[in-house]
Design a protein around this motif. Sequence first.
Motif, short mmCIF file in Angstrom:
data_model
loop_
_atom_site.label_atom_id
_atom_site.label_comp_id
_atom_site.label_asym_id
_atom_site.label_seq_id
_atom_site.Cartn_x
_atom_site.Cartn_y
_atom_site.Cartn_z
N ARG A 40 -11.85 23.38 -75.43
CA ARG A 40 -11.32 23.41 -77.09
C ARG A 40 -12.37 23.57 -77.92
NH1 ARG A 40 -8.19 19.06 -74.72
NH2 ARG A 40 -9.75 17.65 -75.64
N SER A 41 -13.36 22.89 -77.47
CA SER A 41 -14.54 23.03 -78.35
C SER A 41 -15.54 24.12 -78.46
CB SER A 41 -15.51 21.87 -78.14
OG SER A 41 -16.45 21.89 -77.08
N ARG A 42 -15.23 25.05 -77.43
CA ARG A 42 -16.31 26.35 -77.36
C ARG A 42 -16.13 27.22 -78.47
NH1 ARG A 42 -15.46 26.12 -71.13
NH2 ARG A 42 -17.43 24.87 -70.70
N PRO A 43 -14.99 27.54 -79.10
CA PRO A 43 -14.59 28.49 -79.95
C PRO A 43 -14.91 27.90 -81.28
CG PRO A 43 -12.56 28.00 -79.50
CD PRO A 43 -13.66 27.27 -78.40
N SER A 44 -15.22 26.45 -81.51
CA SER A 44 -15.79 26.05 -82.85
C SER A 44 -17.02 26.38 -83.21
CB SER A 44 -15.22 24.66 -82.72
OG SER A 44 -15.85 23.82 -83.63
N ALA A 45 -17.27 26.82 -84.33
CA ALA A 45 -18.57 26.88 -84.99
C ALA A 45 -19.59 25.79 -84.98
CB ALA A 45 -18.69 27.42 -86.37
N SER A 46 -18.79 24.37 -85.38
CA SER A 46 -19.39 23.29 -85.52
C SER A 46 -18.79 22.24 -84.19
CB SER A 46 -19.42 22.36 -86.57
OG SER A 46 -18.19 22.00 -86.92
#
Length: 140
Positions: A40-46
Motif C-alpha cells: 500500500r505504501s510503495r506507490p506513494s511518493a511520501s
Amino acid sequence: MSLWRRSMKDEDNPLRAASELARAGKLGEAIACLEEALARSRPSASRPANTALLAKTAGLLCDQDGDLLRAASYYDEAIATEGPQPFTLVALADVYFRLGRVREAQACHARAASLARSSGDEDAQTVVAAARAKWEGGSG
C-alpha cells in the motif's frame, strides 16, 4: 475468519498485527500482513514513517522462516527507504553470508562498520564486531 484478517482490522498498525501472528507461530501470515502494508505504501511518493520498520520486520520474519532471498529483499527495501543503518546492514550481511554471497556480505559489513565508527554508536560497533567474529569463527 483467519487470525490475519482479524488482525488486519487494525490496518493502522500492521506491526502489531504481524507480531500477534508471529507469536501464534504463523510466520507466513505475519509476513503477508507486512507485505500488504508495504504494498500500500510503495506507490506513494511520501511513504509512511514506519515503512523501513515494516520492511526490517518482514526481513527478520522471512529470515526466521528460512526464506533468505526474500529477507535480503526486505532489508534492501529498508535501506533504500531510510538509508543505510548499521544494524540493518549487519542483518543483510548475515543473510548474504548464509546465502554464500561472501563479497556482498563483506561489502555490507564494511559499510556497517564504517557507519558504526563514524556515529560513535557503541552498540552498533559491538554488533558489527560480533558479526565479524561469528563469520571468522566459521559458525556462520
